[in-house]
Design an enzyme around this catalytic site. Structure first.
Site, PDB file in Angstrom:
ATOM      1  N   THR A  57     -33.436 -27.117  18.142  1.00 39.39           N
ATOM      2  CA  THR A  57     -32.776 -27.913  19.188  1.00 39.39           C
ATOM      3  C   THR A  57     -32.096 -27.000  20.197  1.00 39.39           C
ATOM      4  OG1 THR A  57     -30.788 -28.036  17.830  1.00 39.39           O
ATOM      5  CG2 THR A  57     -32.333 -29.879  17.658  1.00 39.39           C
ATOM      6  N   ALA A  66     -21.520 -21.731  18.000  1.00 42.14           N
ATOM      7  CA  ALA A  66     -22.187 -23.028  17.969  1.00 42.14           C
ATOM      8  C   ALA A  66     -23.019 -23.196  19.222  1.00 42.14           C
ATOM      9  CB  ALA A  66     -21.167 -24.148  17.858  1.00 42.14           C
ATOM     10  N   LYS A  67     -24.179 -23.820  19.007  1.00 45.60           N
ATOM     11  CA  LYS A  67     -25.072 -24.073  20.144  1.00 45.60           C
ATOM     12  C   LYS A  67     -24.348 -24.839  21.240  1.00 45.60           C
ATOM     13  CE  LYS A  67     -29.198 -24.649  17.335  1.00 45.60           C
ATOM     14  NZ  LYS A  67     -29.987 -25.620  16.616  1.00 45.60           N
ATOM     15  N   ARG A  68     -23.539 -25.802  20.802  1.00 47.07           N
ATOM     16  CA  ARG A  68     -22.933 -26.688  21.797  1.00 47.07           C
ATOM     17  C   ARG A  68     -21.919 -25.957  22.673  1.00 47.07           C
ATOM     18  NH1 ARG A  68     -21.328 -28.303  16.914  1.00 47.07           N
ATOM     19  NH2 ARG A  68     -19.190 -27.755  16.367  1.00 47.07           N
ATOM     20  N   ARG A  79     -22.493 -23.125  23.883  1.00 42.88           N
ATOM     21  CA  ARG A  79     -23.301 -22.156  24.620  1.00 42.88           C
ATOM     22  C   ARG A  79     -22.963 -20.730  24.178  1.00 42.88           C
ATOM     23  NH1 ARG A  79     -25.194 -25.892  27.591  1.00 42.88           N
ATOM     24  NH2 ARG A  79     -24.035 -27.168  29.057  1.00 42.88           N
TER      25      ARG A  79
END
Ligand code: GLU
Length: 279
Positions: free
Chosen positions: A11, A251-253, A255
């Site tokens: 994702t 975390a991906k969220r 960035r």
């Protein structure tokens, strides 16, 4: 035989936290003379993208990892998860839930490993259920904790060789309420994380699940599903989460700086491995 896996959901791009996790599992397999498996957890067709999967493989190869081929892609094995779901349904352990996510707080069905809530529902009265089905309303399948408790009859444990977020280690008693009536098959994609993971861990002969301690609580849910499906229980080794310079987890969220960016900026895999505490 020792077998472990790294199981990313494509994702987004991988960051240092993923590199740490993959290296931890890969190193454990190497030391044990065992297998290292890459599994692509792409059941969430609303968020997963093939280009992220390609990037994951590129990043892991750049890091110097190797893994067994062919790579299992969950989206290609939906029939396996459906068969497991049908076994649970046939034993009266699952029920249709027509509620919207809004109605049941939010995220349990959408997050890859679900918000760990303890919501419990119940099947609708047969007449109402039939009417809703006839009206074409969509539904999720949920595990009935009540039915699960009756079917299991006693306490369940799992072995934690690493550490949970509160330092949990050793033989862990499964919390009978944790996870609640967890979603087994989502309304939108017809399958859900916990069921797919336990089916795959068993099918792939995973002896050791090595992953971040943010998934420690998910283990309670997964151990319960393993018992209900008569699947073997792997040993768990949850590892700490890597923290960034700001003291927060990657975390991906947020960035977080991706491995691709580190690479483009001239970082070598050797330097990153060393930074993360490997060789
Ligand atoms: N696919 C999950 C994730 O990306 C990990 C699943 C697992 O390791 O059990 O968070």
């Amino acid at each position: 035989m020792f077998a472990t896996r790294f199981a990313p959901s494509p994702t987004g791009l991988l960051h240092r936290g993923h590199a740490f996790s993959a290296l931890t599992a890969h190193e454990a397999a190497r030391r044990a003379g065992g297998r290292f498996i890459l599994r692509i957890e792409d059941i969430d067709t609303t968020r997963c993208r093939p280009e992220f999967e390609a990037a994951i493989q590129e990043d892991l190869a750049w890091l110097g990892l190797d893994w067994e081929r062919p790579v299992r892609r969950q989206s290609e094995h939906l029939a396996d998860y459906q068969a497991a779901l049908e076994r649970l349904i046939a034993r009266g352990l699952a029920y249709r839930c027509f509620r919207t996510r809004k109605e049941i707080s939010e995220d349990i069905a959408r997050a890859p490993h679900g918000a760990m809530e303890t919501w419990r529902g119940a099947p609708l009265p047969p007449g109402e259920e039939a009417a809703r089905l006839a009206a074409g309303e969509s539904f999720a399948w949920r595990l009935s904790l009540e039915a699960a408790e009756q079917a299991l009859g006693g306490d369940l444990d799992f072995v934690e060789e690493g550490e949970g977020p509160l330092g949990e280690h050793g033989v862990i008693r499964v919390d009978p309420a944790l996870g609640g009536d967890v979603v087994l098959a989502r309304k939108d994609v017809g399958v859900a994380y916990h069921l797919a993971v336990v089916v795959d861990d068993a099918l792939q002969g995973i002896s050791h699940v090595i992953r971040g301690c943010d998934l420690f609580q998910a283990t309670h849910v997964q151990r319960r599903l393993q018992a209900l499906l008569d699947l073997p229980a792997p040993v768990y080794r949850h590892h700490r989460l890597l923290l960034g310079a700001d003291g927060r987890r990657y975390a991906k969220r947020d960035r977080a700086e991706t491995l691709a960016e580190l690479r483009a900026g001239g970082m070598t895999p050797q330097a990153l491995r060393r930074e993360l505490g490997f060789d």
